[in-house]
Enzyme design. Structure first.
Site: not given
Length: 429
Positions: A287, A338
């Protein structure tokens, strides 16, 4: 967006488009029959779509000012509730408190392409809110309604492949927000072989993925983005992949910003991938860290200690921790997403994205979040209730452990920031 309304007679352009939109709005609220209501909704949607930005904003402000709750009805409902706070009076109070413009928006939704119009309408409001905060009540109304109409029960997960319709594939190229897709050849490489792409779709917008996720099937948790973006001819696909890497999550609809689709999407994709590839045991992300450099430049860099690993500052940013390790809330929106889904902050990777964008937003660093099915619920609950960030021992050691690393922050050359190793001939802070 201009709506095609073939069954309506053509009329000369109105000299007062704002007044016409207001007249149609009041007429739509007063209409009773389904046929007349749909006809008026269609005319109103077409009239609104033809307004320029200035006139559209004037119309929006009129809705906020003139089509709020009925003050007399709301006052009477409040008095009855105070006299006898039972379920019936509570329901009446709820109905009275609803702005009339919410019912107008529901009726606009009955027009052909009405849902598309409302989604685009909210996208415009979100762009204008900073300059015109008075639009906030109308934006809140649209968000409330769209959240109901776009909940998980209406969404379907579909794989997106090279054989998907060209119009759909064009939207992937246009809306990839993490790693730019450089044309059709690049797109094909992200859809074939050891790559997968999935999207959430809604029946009112069948040709548009609301959100899509790109996945790489590998045999390890990736620590750099370049190998994942390589052309298929330059990479070796594992015969029995053990790891699925979610390396890009992008929204296609700005008007649905803030509505949570991604958490459901990832969990559903994990289930589908496990069914297709029983050898998969690890599900992780690679990410971006989009706000790191802004935070560093705003003062985060002052938290550095002599001998610090630069990843420590990144860990403080991602977890929201104080310099002494005291827990806090994550500052990064991707981290919050997340971690809120129950993932674990697993590893921070220097030099993971050395593209100009990667250097500009995070000095080249990226992060792995790991999704472990058995931990998702507990991680989510601890994060939601107490702000606890699930983290690996490696990340915990960065925050709490000794300051010892061969890496240093380098002074910027020009206005760019980057990381370098002391063996490179660069000055160190």
């Amino acid at each position: 967006m201009r709506l095609n309304v073939p069954f309506l007679p053509r009329k000369a352009a109105h000299r007062d488009p704002l007044g016409e939109a207001q007249r149609l709005s009041l007429g739509l609220l007063e209409s009773c029959g389904e046929t007349q209501g749909t006809l008026t909704a269609t005319r109103l949607a077409a009239a609104l779509a033809s307004l320029d930005d200035e006139t559209a904003q004037a119309y929006d402000l009129w809705l906020v000012d003139q089509l709020g709750p009925d003050a007399a009805m709301l006052g009477a409902s409040i008095e009855r509730w105070l006299e006898r706070p039972d379920a019936a009076h509570a329901a009446q109070l709820t109905r009275s408190a609803e702005p009339r413009r919410q019912e107008l928006l529901r009726r606009v939704n009955t027009a052909p392409c009405g849902t598309r119009h409302l989604v685009d309408w909210r996208a415009r409001l979100l762009r204008q809110l900073a300059q015109c905060p008075a639009l906030a009540p109308l934006e809140a109304d649209l968000r409330h309604l769209l959240a109901s109409w776009f909940n998980r029960g209406f969404l379907t997960l579909r794989p997106i492949t090279w054989d998907s319709p060209a119009r759909l594939l064009e939207r992937l190229i246009a809306h990839e927000a993490v790693h730019n897709i450089a044309g059709w050849s690049d797109l094909r490489g992200r859809l074939e072989g050891d790559r997968r792409c999935y999207g959430f779709f809604h029946p009112a917008l069948p040709d548009t993925p609301l959100i899509f996720v790109e996945v790489a099937l590998t045999d390890h948790v990736s620590e750099a983005i370049a190998p994942l973006l390589d052309h298929p001819s330059s990479r070796t696909a594992p015969d029995r992949p053990s790891t699925a890497i979610f390396y890009s999550i992008s929204n296609c609809e700005p008007g649905l910003r803030g509505l949570q689709f991604g958490n459901f999407l990832i969990k559903q994709i994990v289930a589908d991938l496990k069914a297709e590839f029983p050898t998969l045991t690890t599900f992780a992300t690679l990410s971006p860290i989009p706000g790191l450099v802004r935070w560093l430049d705003a003062g985060g860099r002052s938290l550095s200690r002599e001998g610090d690993d630069p990843r420590r500052l990144c860990a403080l940013y991602l977890t929201g921790s104080a310099p002494d390790g005291t827990p806090g809330r994550p500052r990064d929106p991707v981290a919050a997403f997340h971690l809120g889904n129950g993932a674990e902050l697993w590893r921070i990777n220097p030099h993971a994205d050395v593209s100009p964008k990667g250097i500009a937003q995070s000095e080249g660093m990226m992060v792995n979040y790991v999704y472990r099915e058995q931990d998702l619920v507990a991680n989510h609950e601890r994060f939601a209730q107490h702000g606890h960030v699930a983290r690996s021992r490696e990340v915990a050691a960065l925050i709490d452990g000794p300051a010892a690393s061969p890496w240093r922050w380098t002074l910027p050359w020009g206005h760019a920031h980057r990381l370098s190793h002391p063996q490179e001939k660069q000055p160190c802070q």
